[in-house]
Design an enzyme around this catalytic site. Structure first.
Site, short mmCIF file in Angstrom:
data_model
loop_
_atom_site.label_atom_id
_atom_site.label_comp_id
_atom_site.label_asym_id
_atom_site.label_seq_id
_atom_site.Cartn_x
_atom_site.Cartn_y
_atom_site.Cartn_z
N LYS A 160 0.91 -1.01 -0.32
CA LYS A 160 0.05 0.05 0.28
C LYS A 160 0.98 1.19 0.02
CE LYS A 160 -1.75 1.52 4.06
NZ LYS A 160 -1.19 2.79 4.49
N ASN A 161 2.17 1.30 1.08
CA ASN A 161 3.07 1.97 0.88
C ASN A 161 3.63 2.56 -0.26
OD1 ASN A 161 1.44 3.11 3.35
ND2 ASN A 161 3.22 1.98 4.97
N CYS A 208 -4.29 12.61 13.86
CA CYS A 208 -5.03 11.80 13.85
C CYS A 208 -4.93 11.13 14.26
CB CYS A 208 -4.18 10.58 12.34
SG CYS A 208 -2.50 10.24 12.53
N ARG A 237 1.19 14.37 13.39
CA ARG A 237 1.76 14.30 12.16
C ARG A 237 1.65 15.10 11.02
NH1 ARG A 237 -0.45 8.48 9.76
NH2 ARG A 237 1.53 8.16 8.97
N ASP A 242 5.19 0.99 11.95
CA ASP A 242 4.46 0.06 11.42
C ASP A 242 4.16 -1.50 11.75
OD1 ASP A 242 2.96 2.73 10.25
OD2 ASP A 242 3.49 2.00 8.17
N ARG A 282 -8.20 -0.24 5.70
CA ARG A 282 -7.23 0.64 4.55
C ARG A 282 -6.45 0.16 4.01
NH1 ARG A 282 -5.31 4.89 8.51
NH2 ARG A 282 -4.27 5.17 6.31
C1 UD1 Z 1 4.52 6.14 6.21
C2 UD1 Z 1 3.52 5.62 5.94
C3 UD1 Z 1 3.67 5.36 6.98
C4 UD1 Z 1 4.46 4.73 8.23
C5 UD1 Z 1 5.31 6.21 8.33
C6 UD1 Z 1 6.76 6.08 9.50
C7 UD1 Z 1 3.26 5.61 4.04
C8 UD1 Z 1 1.99 6.40 2.71
N1 UD1 Z 1 3.17 5.64 4.95
O1 UD1 Z 1 3.70 7.86 7.07
O2 UD1 Z 1 2.64 3.91 7.20
O3 UD1 Z 1 4.47 4.49 9.42
O4 UD1 Z 1 5.88 6.42 6.75
O5 UD1 Z 1 7.49 4.87 8.85
O6 UD1 Z 1 3.55 5.80 3.23
N2 UD1 Z 1 6.45 14.85 10.44
C9 UD1 Z 1 7.12 16.26 10.73
N3 UD1 Z 1 6.80 16.83 9.78
C10 UD1 Z 1 6.38 16.44 8.37
C11 UD1 Z 1 6.72 15.34 8.15
C12 UD1 Z 1 6.51 14.42 9.38
O7 UD1 Z 1 7.20 16.33 11.22
O8 UD1 Z 1 6.84 16.96 7.59
C13 UD1 Z 1 6.85 13.32 11.31
C14 UD1 Z 1 5.82 13.04 11.99
O9 UD1 Z 1 4.88 13.48 12.91
C15 UD1 Z 1 6.85 11.73 12.24
C16 UD1 Z 1 8.08 11.49 11.70
O10 UD1 Z 1 8.46 13.26 10.79
O11 UD1 Z 1 7.05 11.76 13.92
C17 UD1 Z 1 7.78 10.36 10.62
O12 UD1 Z 1 6.28 10.65 9.57
P1 UD1 Z 1 6.60 10.40 8.56
O13 UD1 Z 1 7.93 9.73 7.92
O14 UD1 Z 1 6.05 11.68 7.28
O15 UD1 Z 1 5.04 9.62 7.77
P2 UD1 Z 1 4.40 9.23 6.60
O16 UD1 Z 1 4.99 9.66 5.68
O17 UD1 Z 1 3.30 10.13 6.74
#
Ligand code: UD1
Length: 419
Positions: free
Chosen positions: A22-23, A116, A121, A306, A398
Site C-alpha cells: 500500500k505504501n 490523527c 503528523r 508499522d 485501509r
Molecule cells: C509513512 C507511512 C506510514 C509509516 C510512516 C513511518 C505511507 C503512506 N505512510 O507515513 O505507514 O508509519 O511513514 O514509517 O508511506 N513529520 C514532521 N513533519 C513532516 C512530516 C513528518 O514532523 O512534514 C514527522 C511525523 O509527525 C512523524 C515523523 O516525522 O513523527 C515520521 O513521519 P513520516 O515518515 O512523514 O510518516 P508518513 O510519511 O506520514
C-alpha cells in the site's frame, strides 16, 4: 460498521501470499500526475486507501482504468489541482499529490491534514521543501495553496527529521524542476526506492534512492511506463508474527525477506525460526517458549513503527519482560488498553511500553483505533482463548487486502459481520 468475530487458540498453518505494498502504491499513483501519458501499475492492492487515492486522482482530472488486475492511469487534458478536505481527512497520504501537481501544473490546493489517532503528523517538511524549490506557499481556510507559475527550480533540501512521504513528495516534484535537487537526510525505505524505480522508468534521472542523499536531475517532461509494485513488507511481517503468536508455521509467499531484516532478527532472538526459502519466500515456525526481547522503532532499516503494535501483541505471550520504545510517532500505543482488556499486562511510561509477558490472553470485545492497532488486536484474538469481537475494522480495510479470507486459508476462524 463491520466487526470481526474471531475464535482464538488455533495455530495457523499453510501458505499465505502477500499483496502489493500500500505504501508503495500510494506514491506510485501520485506519480502518474507527473505525465500526460499512460502509466500502468501492477500489483496494486485492493485496499481502501488505494480507492481514496484513486478518487483523488479522478478529482484532479485523471482517468483510472482497472485492466487485468492492473491500474492504468492517464492524466491528459486540463488538471483540477485540488485535494478536497473530504478525501484528505480520511487519508493523510493525500499530501503526496502536492509535489506532483505543483511540478506539472504550477499550482496546487490541498486541504491541510488534521490530527490523527497516532499523533499530530504535520506536513511542514513537505512545504519547506517545496519552498526551497521556489514554490510560494499560503495557508488559508484550512487549505495549503502552493504555486510556482514559472516552474520549480532545483535546490538543496535538508530534512531535519526523516520523513517517508515527505521524501517521496519532493523527489517527485524535483523530477520536473529546472536543474539539480539534492535531498539530504532522506528516508531510505524500500517504498522510496520503488518510487524512484518507477520515476526512472518514466524518464526521471535519480541517483541514491535507498541512501540518505538522493540526487535528482530535472527533465523537461516524463512519459508513460509500466511498473509492478513491491510486496507489502508490513503485511508480510504481520503474517510472520501471526505464525509465532499462534504457535503455528506459515510459508509466506510473494514477500521480500530482504526488507524485513530488523523483524527477522527480533524473531530469531525471541526463539522463532525464520528460514528464507528464496528471495520471495520465507517460512516462519513458532517456538513453544517465546523469549521477551526489547525493541525500539527506527526509520528503515530499523524496526518499522508499522509493526510495533503487532510485535507488542506477540510480546504479551513471551517469557519475561520486554520494553518497547516508539520513537517515530508520539501517540502510537492506542492498542495497549485493548490488549490489556484481553488479559495482557502492559504499562505505558512516556514513549515506552513495558510488557510483562507469559500472560494468557482471553477473548473480549475490543475496538480498533488505527490501521496497525487493528492488526495487533487481530493477532492477539487469534492467539486468545475464546471469542473476540473487533469493532471498527474499517481501519484494517485501509491497508490489508482480503485479510480475513487469507487468514481463514491458513486455519484462522474469522468471520466478518456487516451491520
Ligand atoms: C509513512 C507511512 C506510514 C509509516 C510512516 C513511518 C505511507 C503512506 N505512510 O507515513 O505507514 O508509519 O511513514 O514509517 O508511506 N513529520 C514532521 N513533519 C513532516 C512530516 C513528518 O514532523 O512534514 C514527522 C511525523 O509527525 C512523524 C515523523 O516525522 O513523527 C515520521 O513521519 P513520516 O515518515 O512523514 O510518516 P508518513 O510519511 O506520514
Amino acid at each position: 460498521m463491520d466487526k470481526l468475530v474471531v475464535q482464538g487458540g488455533r495455530p495457523l498453518r499453510g501458505d499465505i501470499a502477500v499483496s502489493g505494498a500500500k505504501n508503495s502504491a500510494l506514491p506510485a499513483l501520485a506519480a502518474c500526475l507527473l505525465t500526460e501519458e499512460t502509466v500502468t501499475l501492477e500489483r496494486i492492492p485492493g485496499v481502501r486507501d488505494i480507492l481514496t487515492m484513486q478518487q483523488l486522482l479522478e478529482y484532479t482530472g485523471a482517468t483510472v482504468t482497472p485492466s487485468n488486475g492492473h491500474l492504468e492511469v492517464t492524466t491528459r487534458g486540463p488538471l483540477n489541482p485540488e485535494a478536497p478536505y473530504d478525501l484528505v481527512k480520511t487519508m493523510r497520504a493525500s499530501s503526496l499529490i502536492l509535489g506532483p501537481l505543483v511540478a506539472r501544473h504550477g499550482s496546487a490546493r490541498v486541504s491541510m491534514p488534521g490530527g490523527c489517532a497516532i499523533g499530530a503528523r504535520p506536513i511542514d517538511l513537505h512545504l519547506m521543501g517545496l519552498e526551497r524549490l521556489g514554490a510560494e506557499i499560503r495557508q488559508e481556510h484550512g487549505y495549503i495553496e502552493a504555486s510556482a507559475s514559472r516552474g520549480l527550480t532545483g535546490g538543496r533540501i535538508y530534512f531535519d527529521k526523516i520523513t517517508v512521504t515527505g521524501t517521496e513528495d519532493l523527489m517527485m516534484a524535483a523530477t520536473l524542476a529546472k536543474g539539480d535537487t539534492i535531498l539530504e537526510n532522506a528516508a531510505r525505505e524500500p517504498e522510496v526506492v520503488d518510487l524512484a524505480e518507477l520515476l526512472t522508468k518514466m524518464g526521471a534521472v535519480i541517483e541514491g534512492a535507498g541512501t540518505s542523499v538522493i540526487r535528482v536531475r530535472g527533465v523537461e517532461a516524463l512519459h508513460g511506463a509500466r511498473h509492478a509494485i513491491i510486496p507489502d513488507r508490513i503485511e508480510a511481517g504481520t503474517y510472520a508474527i501471526a505464525a509465532a503468536i499462534t504457535g503455528g508455521e506459515l510459508v509466506i509467499r510473494n514477500c521480500r525477506p530482504g526488507h524485513l531484516g530488523a523483524l527477522i532478527q527480533k524473531l530469531w532472538q525471541a526463539g522463532v525460526h525464520v528460514e528464507e526459502l528464496d528471495a520471495c519466500t520465507m517460512r516462519v515456525s513458532a517456538t513453544p517458549t517465546l523469549r521477551a526481547q526489547d525493541m525500539s522503532t527506527e526509520e528503515y532499516p530499523g524496526f518499522a513503527t508499522d509493526l510495533q503494535a503487532q510485535y507488542m501483541a506477540m510480546m504479551t505471550r513471551a517469557d519475561g519482560i520486554s520494553i518497547i520504545r516508539e520513537t517515530i510517532f508520539e501517540n502510537r500505543f492506542m492498542h495497549v488498553l485493548e490488549l490489556v482488556r484481553m488479559g495482557a499486562s502492559i504499562r505505558i511510561d512516556g514513549r515506552q511500553a513495558i510488557v510483562a509477558g507469559s500472560r494468557k490472553l482471553t477473548g473480549a470485545p475490543v475496538i480498533a483505533s488505527d490501521l496497525r492497532a487493528s492488526a495487533s488486536l487481530l493477532l492477539a484474538a487469534m492467539a486468545a482463548e475464546g471469542e473476540t469481537v473487533i469493532d471498527r475494522v474499517y481501519h484494517l480495510d485501509r491497508g490489508y487486502e482480503r485479510i480475513e479470507e487469507k487468514l481463514a486459508g491458513v486455519g484462522a476462524v474469522v468471520e466478518r459481520i456487516t451491520d
